[in-house]
Motif scaffolding. Structure first.
Motif, PDB file in Angstrom:
ATOM      1  N   ASP A 275       0.776  -1.214   0.017  1.00  0.00           N
ATOM      2  CA  ASP A 275      -0.038   0.034   0.037  1.00  0.00           C
ATOM      3  C   ASP A 275       1.049   1.265  -0.060  1.00  0.00           C
ATOM      4  O   ASP A 275       1.489   1.519   1.035  1.00  0.00           O
ATOM      5  CB  ASP A 275      -1.053   0.076   1.178  1.00  0.00           C
ATOM      6  CG  ASP A 275      -1.845   1.122   1.385  1.00  0.00           C
ATOM      7  OD1 ASP A 275      -1.814   1.989   0.506  1.00  0.00           O
ATOM      8  OD2 ASP A 275      -2.579   1.355   2.134  1.00  0.00           O
ATOM      9  N   LEU A 276       0.989   2.175  -1.008  1.00  0.00           N
ATOM     10  CA  LEU A 276       1.740   3.041  -1.467  1.00  0.00           C
ATOM     11  C   LEU A 276       0.912   4.654  -1.411  1.00  0.00           C
ATOM     12  O   LEU A 276       1.508   5.486  -1.679  1.00  0.00           O
ATOM     13  CB  LEU A 276       2.428   2.856  -2.481  1.00  0.00           C
ATOM     14  CG  LEU A 276       3.375   1.682  -2.824  1.00  0.00           C
ATOM     15  CD1 LEU A 276       4.030   1.830  -4.095  1.00  0.00           C
ATOM     16  CD2 LEU A 276       4.195   1.394  -1.617  1.00  0.00           C
ATOM     17  N   THR A 277      -0.391   4.474  -0.631  1.00  0.00           N
ATOM     18  CA  THR A 277      -1.160   5.622  -0.922  1.00  0.00           C
ATOM     19  C   THR A 277      -0.737   6.592   0.109  1.00  0.00           C
ATOM     20  O   THR A 277      -1.388   7.674  -0.118  1.00  0.00           O
ATOM     21  CB  THR A 277      -2.653   5.081  -0.845  1.00  0.00           C
ATOM     22  OG1 THR A 277      -2.815   4.455   0.720  1.00  0.00           O
ATOM     23  CG2 THR A 277      -3.157   4.008  -1.558  1.00  0.00           C
ATOM     24  N   THR A 278      -0.020   6.417   0.902  1.00  0.00           N
ATOM     25  CA  THR A 278       0.349   7.568   1.854  1.00  0.00           C
ATOM     26  C   THR A 278       1.373   8.597   1.136  1.00  0.00           C
ATOM     27  O   THR A 278       1.779   9.690   1.683  1.00  0.00           O
ATOM     28  CB  THR A 278       0.990   7.021   3.101  1.00  0.00           C
ATOM     29  OG1 THR A 278       2.202   6.111   2.712  1.00  0.00           O
ATOM     30  CG2 THR A 278      -0.117   6.343   3.950  1.00  0.00           C
ATOM     31  N   LEU A 279       2.084   8.340   0.156  1.00  0.00           N
ATOM     32  CA  LEU A 279       2.889   8.953  -0.538  1.00  0.00           C
ATOM     33  C   LEU A 279       2.056  10.335  -1.186  1.00  0.00           C
ATOM     34  O   LEU A 279       1.661  10.126  -1.910  1.00  0.00           O
ATOM     35  CB  LEU A 279       3.723   8.159  -1.612  1.00  0.00           C
ATOM     36  CG  LEU A 279       4.717   7.105  -1.236  1.00  0.00           C
ATOM     37  CD1 LEU A 279       5.239   6.407  -2.396  1.00  0.00           C
ATOM     38  CD2 LEU A 279       6.068   7.919  -0.680  1.00  0.00           C
ATOM     39  N   ASP A 280       2.769  11.358  -0.553  1.00  0.00           N
ATOM     40  CA  ASP A 280       2.207  12.567  -1.113  1.00  0.00           C
ATOM     41  C   ASP A 280       3.147  13.059  -2.025  1.00  0.00           C
ATOM     42  O   ASP A 280       2.671  13.917  -3.064  1.00  0.00           O
ATOM     43  CB  ASP A 280       2.399  13.588   0.152  1.00  0.00           C
ATOM     44  CG  ASP A 280       1.256  13.443   0.944  1.00  0.00           C
ATOM     45  OD1 ASP A 280       0.122  13.038   0.752  1.00  0.00           O
ATOM     46  OD2 ASP A 280       1.533  13.860   2.124  1.00  0.00           O
ATOM     47  N   MET A 281       4.419  12.939  -2.130  1.00  0.00           N
ATOM     48  CA  MET A 281       5.353  13.564  -3.232  1.00  0.00           C
ATOM     49  C   MET A 281       6.632  12.496  -3.135  1.00  0.00           C
ATOM     50  O   MET A 281       7.089  12.079  -2.308  1.00  0.00           O
ATOM     51  CB  MET A 281       5.778  14.898  -3.006  1.00  0.00           C
ATOM     52  CG  MET A 281       6.716  15.446  -3.865  1.00  0.00           C
ATOM     53  SD  MET A 281       7.277  17.172  -3.277  1.00  0.00           S
ATOM     54  CE  MET A 281       5.727  18.130  -3.871  1.00  0.00           C
ATOM     55  N   ILE A 282       6.891  12.266  -4.559  1.00  0.00           N
ATOM     56  CA  ILE A 282       8.189  11.601  -4.759  1.00  0.00           C
ATOM     57  C   ILE A 282       9.268  12.535  -5.726  1.00  0.00           C
ATOM     58  O   ILE A 282       8.819  13.564  -6.489  1.00  0.00           O
ATOM     59  CB  ILE A 282       8.166  10.363  -5.036  1.00  0.00           C
ATOM     60  CG1 ILE A 282       7.506  10.231  -6.626  1.00  0.00           C
ATOM     61  CG2 ILE A 282       7.605   9.394  -4.533  1.00  0.00           C
ATOM     62  CD1 ILE A 282       7.568   8.987  -7.242  1.00  0.00           C
ATOM     63  N   TYR A 283      10.550  12.206  -5.556  1.00  0.00           N
ATOM     64  CA  TYR A 283      11.383  13.281  -6.471  1.00  0.00           C
ATOM     65  C   TYR A 283      12.673  12.315  -7.044  1.00  0.00           C
ATOM     66  O   TYR A 283      12.943  11.278  -6.592  1.00  0.00           O
ATOM     67  CB  TYR A 283      11.801  14.422  -5.794  1.00  0.00           C
ATOM     68  CG  TYR A 283      12.780  14.366  -4.640  1.00  0.00           C
ATOM     69  CD1 TYR A 283      14.194  14.305  -4.657  1.00  0.00           C
ATOM     70  CD2 TYR A 283      12.099  13.910  -3.514  1.00  0.00           C
ATOM     71  CE1 TYR A 283      14.990  13.761  -3.686  1.00  0.00           C
ATOM     72  CE2 TYR A 283      13.090  13.904  -2.096  1.00  0.00           C
ATOM     73  CZ  TYR A 283      14.285  13.783  -2.411  1.00  0.00           C
ATOM     74  OH  TYR A 283      15.277  13.477  -1.046  1.00  0.00           O
ATOM     75  N   THR A 284      13.154  12.705  -8.095  1.00  0.00           N
ATOM     76  CA  THR A 284      14.269  11.996  -8.607  1.00  0.00           C
ATOM     77  C   THR A 284      15.544  13.152  -8.771  1.00  0.00           C
ATOM     78  O   THR A 284      15.322  14.548  -8.640  1.00  0.00           O
ATOM     79  CB  THR A 284      14.308  11.700 -10.269  1.00  0.00           C
ATOM     80  OG1 THR A 284      13.978  13.062 -10.995  1.00  0.00           O
ATOM     81  CG2 THR A 284      13.073  10.956 -10.255  1.00  0.00           C
ATOM     82  N   THR A 285      16.625  12.714  -8.644  1.00  0.00           N
ATOM     83  CA  THR A 285      17.831  13.698  -8.254  1.00  0.00           C
ATOM     84  C   THR A 285      18.831  12.839  -8.987  1.00  0.00           C
ATOM     85  O   THR A 285      19.063  11.672  -9.257  1.00  0.00           O
ATOM     86  CB  THR A 285      18.173  13.898  -6.909  1.00  0.00           C
ATOM     87  OG1 THR A 285      19.397  14.699  -7.118  1.00  0.00           O
ATOM     88  CG2 THR A 285      18.590  12.621  -6.161  1.00  0.00           C
ATOM     89  N   GLY A 286      19.810  13.459  -9.576  1.00  0.00           N
ATOM     90  CA  GLY A 286      21.111  12.908  -9.832  1.00  0.00           C
ATOM     91  C   GLY A 286      21.340  12.802 -11.323  1.00  0.00           C
ATOM     92  O   GLY A 286      22.206  12.671 -11.976  1.00  0.00           O
ATOM     93  N   GLU A 287      20.273  12.460 -12.159  1.00  0.00           N
ATOM     94  CA  GLU A 287      20.161  11.960 -13.598  1.00  0.00           C
ATOM     95  C   GLU A 287      18.717  12.418 -14.068  1.00  0.00           C
ATOM     96  O   GLU A 287      17.680  12.336 -13.392  1.00  0.00           O
ATOM     97  CB  GLU A 287      20.480  10.718 -13.724  1.00  0.00           C
ATOM     98  CG  GLU A 287      19.693   9.455 -13.168  1.00  0.00           C
ATOM     99  CD  GLU A 287      20.378   8.225 -13.029  1.00  0.00           C
ATOM    100  OE1 GLU A 287      20.607   7.819 -14.091  1.00  0.00           O
ATOM    101  OE2 GLU A 287      19.942   7.458 -12.205  1.00  0.00           O
ATOM    102  N   LYS A 288      18.464  12.509 -15.530  1.00  0.00           N
ATOM    103  CA  LYS A 288      17.274  12.864 -15.887  1.00  0.00           C
ATOM    104  C   LYS A 288      16.359  11.635 -15.948  1.00  0.00           C
ATOM    105  O   LYS A 288      17.078  10.429 -15.928  1.00  0.00           O
ATOM    106  CB  LYS A 288      17.868  13.454 -17.477  1.00  0.00           C
ATOM    107  CG  LYS A 288      18.187  14.761 -17.583  1.00  0.00           C
ATOM    108  CD  LYS A 288      18.440  15.120 -18.852  1.00  0.00           C
ATOM    109  CE  LYS A 288      19.277  16.444 -19.197  1.00  0.00           C
ATOM    110  NZ  LYS A 288      19.129  16.910 -20.669  1.00  0.00           N
ATOM    111  N   ILE A 289      15.172  12.044 -16.037  1.00  0.00           N
ATOM    112  CA  ILE A 289      14.223  10.752 -15.997  1.00  0.00           C
ATOM    113  C   ILE A 289      13.647  10.766 -17.376  1.00  0.00           C
ATOM    114  O   ILE A 289      13.517  11.908 -18.071  1.00  0.00           O
ATOM    115  CB  ILE A 289      13.096  10.978 -14.820  1.00  0.00           C
ATOM    116  CG1 ILE A 289      12.243   9.754 -14.720  1.00  0.00           C
ATOM    117  CG2 ILE A 289      12.432  12.360 -15.302  1.00  0.00           C
ATOM    118  CD1 ILE A 289      11.220   9.848 -13.654  1.00  0.00           C
ATOM    119  N   ASP A 290      13.548   9.245 -17.855  1.00  0.00           N
ATOM    120  CA  ASP A 290      12.940   9.394 -19.295  1.00  0.00           C
ATOM    121  C   ASP A 290      11.398   9.168 -18.955  1.00  0.00           C
ATOM    122  O   ASP A 290      10.769   8.999 -18.028  1.00  0.00           O
ATOM    123  CB  ASP A 290      13.461   8.156 -19.818  1.00  0.00           C
ATOM    124  CG  ASP A 290      13.369   6.793 -19.104  1.00  0.00           C
ATOM    125  OD1 ASP A 290      11.995   6.224 -19.291  1.00  0.00           O
ATOM    126  OD2 ASP A 290      14.039   6.545 -17.989  1.00  0.00           O
TER     127      ASP A 290
END
Length: 514
Positions: A275-290
């Motif tokens: 159950d991942l529904t508590t996640l409000d925000m995620i982010y990426t760093t270090g490299e571009k996302i495709d």
């Protein structure tokens, strides 16, 4: 006129505030224990008084540790003494570790039990001036962190800290040579923490999960955000995508960020079990996302995602969720609050601004700049000019002010008299369904000057150079002169200790193979 004297906050003071206003709230948690803000205040005060036996205000204390509650207690304790703290890279060679320690000249070296053998290999010259080595966890070392406790003193060390006092030395990954230390003051750290709160929207009810190592600047940003925002931070000591999913599920995690490669690991798991529904925000760093990974993350992990660009020297830009669409996914966003960014002629003056679409050097100015390069005034003058950080990264702005990163100036390839950056070529190659990661470098060649060479990470044994050559020829995004002239297939791309592509090691590997 009477002027009101403003109060300059410090990390030490922020921890004290949290102990007063949210004493029973969990501040930090690892796999085996947690600690409230009240207990963190008490234990770190105890550790601080123990550290006074070996160090005083202004001395350096170095850490060779992974994330844990015990490590946090020691770190905050060192800052309460008024010491300058520094996290060393745990995944580096003995030679580079000795370089950093020699530069720091710490009075105390605090290490995890698992790294004690690494410390035993250090030369006497590197350890000259180190009063004691303190171990976290049971070991054969003379002094342990637990031995610092029980000093009997309930008072904080009598030190006076100012916002301009040096507080933290961050080390670069060494991707372009030996690691460089950048010294941040209490004030610049506070600004970094406020920037992090601004882009994430965390509050005291937030619970963050990180698997990054303390030696990464991104990890320290999480520490600062947690302390200033009075949230809770959860640590993963080692990377395990299943453990990440389980922790999000069981601990109701609201925020988490990591490099794109790790997000791909998460997406490869059976997500239906969690159950991942508590996640409000995620982010990426270090490299571009495709595009494909972004789409999967939004559909299966969290709809709200953003991407950041920055470095050990300072934070730069953010691309927010509602901006990540169409071709703009390739952008690194716009400057963060209080930050100025310009594209100028390479190595030019700040006034030499280029027009939208023109590629030049990215320079950045903001309040969270470091005070200086540790023991390297020459580098300080070369890297920062009139407050502007010369990043050596090349990029451009579009008509709306979004910034696009082309790559490092020293990564530029000069082939047959033409200059080209690796990033656009790598972008085309990674769109191939069988390519996991691509690194493009220039290799010395009598015919081309530098031959455009692609190193391909893939698990598909039937993928050939002819397949990728045809793919590039069919692409409308890649001019023919930029097409790789040779390919090397490997199981895993060479990375630095901070997870960035190591182009120098990649180039050396090509020479070895040839």
């Amino acid at each position: 006129m009477v002027r009101i004297q403003s109060h300059t906050p410090t990390i030490k003071a922020a921890c004290n505030y949290n102990a007063e206003k949210s004493p029973e709230q969990v501040a930090f948690r690892d796999a085996t224990e947690s600690i409230t803000w009240k207990k963190l205040d008490e234990y770190s005060r105890d550790a601080a008084n123990g550290l006074l036996k070996y160090a005083a205000q202004g001395d350096r204390i170095a850490f060779l540790c992974e994330s844990s509650v015990s490590y946090i207690v020691a770190l905050i304790g060192a800052m309460k003494v008024g010491c300058i703290v520094s996290n060393l890279h745990t995944k580096t060679s003995t030679t580079l570790l000795e370089h950093c320690i020699t530069q720091l000249q710490p009075k105390v070296l605090i290490v995890d039990k698992q790294f004690t053998e690494q410390v035993d290999q250090l030369s006497n010259e590197a350890l000259q001036g180190v009063a004691t080595v303190i171990t976290i966890g049971e070991s054969d070392q003379e002094c342990s962190l637990e031995a610092l406790y029980g000093t009997g003193s309930t008072e904080e060390p009598d030190v006076s800290l100012d916002g301009d006092d040096p507080a933290f030395i961050w080390w670069t990954s060494g991707s372009t040579g030996r690691p460089k230390g950048w010294c941040h003051t209490h004030w610049s750290l506070y600004i970094k923490g406020m920037k992090a709160i601004g882009r994430t929207g965390i509050d005291p009810n937030s619970r963050s999960l990180t698997s990054l190592s303390p030696s990464f600047g991104a990890w320290t940003n999480i520490l600062l955000r947690t302390v200033i925002g009075c949230e809770s931070a959860h640590f993963m000591r080692d990377w395990d995508p299943e453990q990440w999913l389980q922790t999000v599920d069981e601990s109701n995690i609201t925020h988490s960020g990591m490099v794109v490669t790790m997000w791909k690991d998460v997406l490869d798991q059976d997500l239906s079990r969690y159950d991942l529904t508590t996640l409000d925000m995620i982010y990426t760093t270090g490299e571009k996302i495709d595009t494909e990974t972004l789409s999967q993350l939004r559909q299966q992990i969290c709809e709200n995602i953003y991407q950041t660009y920055g470095s050990t020297e300072m934070t730069g830009t953010t691309l927010y969720n509602d901006q990540m669409k169409g071709d703009r996914i390739k952008s690194i966003g716009k400057p963060q609050m209080g930050t100025e960014l310009r594209i100028i002629e390479e190595d030019g003056a700040p006034e030499d601004k280029l027009e939208p679409g023109e590629v030049g050097e990215i320079i950045i100015r903001g309040p969270d700049v470091p005070a200086w390069a540790w023991r390297d005034s020459k580098r300080t003058r070369e890297t920062f000019r009139n407050g502007w950080w010369y990043s050596k990264d090349l990029g451009y702005k579009d008509e709306e002010g979004y910034v696009y990163l082309e790559g490092r100036a020293d990564s530029m390839i000069k082939s047959m008299g033409m200059k080209m950056m690796p990033a656009p070529i790598e972008s085309v190659l990674t769109e191939h369904p069988s390519v996991e990661e691509a690194v493009v470098v220039g290799v010395n060649d009598e015919k081309y000057g530098e031959r455009v060479t692609a190193v391909i990470q893939t698990q598909q044994q039937n993928l050939t150079a002819e397949d990728l050559n045809d793919w590039c020829l069919e692409s409308n995004a890649l001019a023919d002169h930029k097409r790789p002239r040779s390919y090397h297939f490997i199981d895993e791309v060479e990375k630095t200790s901070s997870g960035k592509v190591d182009r120098n090691a990649t180039r050396e590997k090509i020479h070895t193979d040839e």
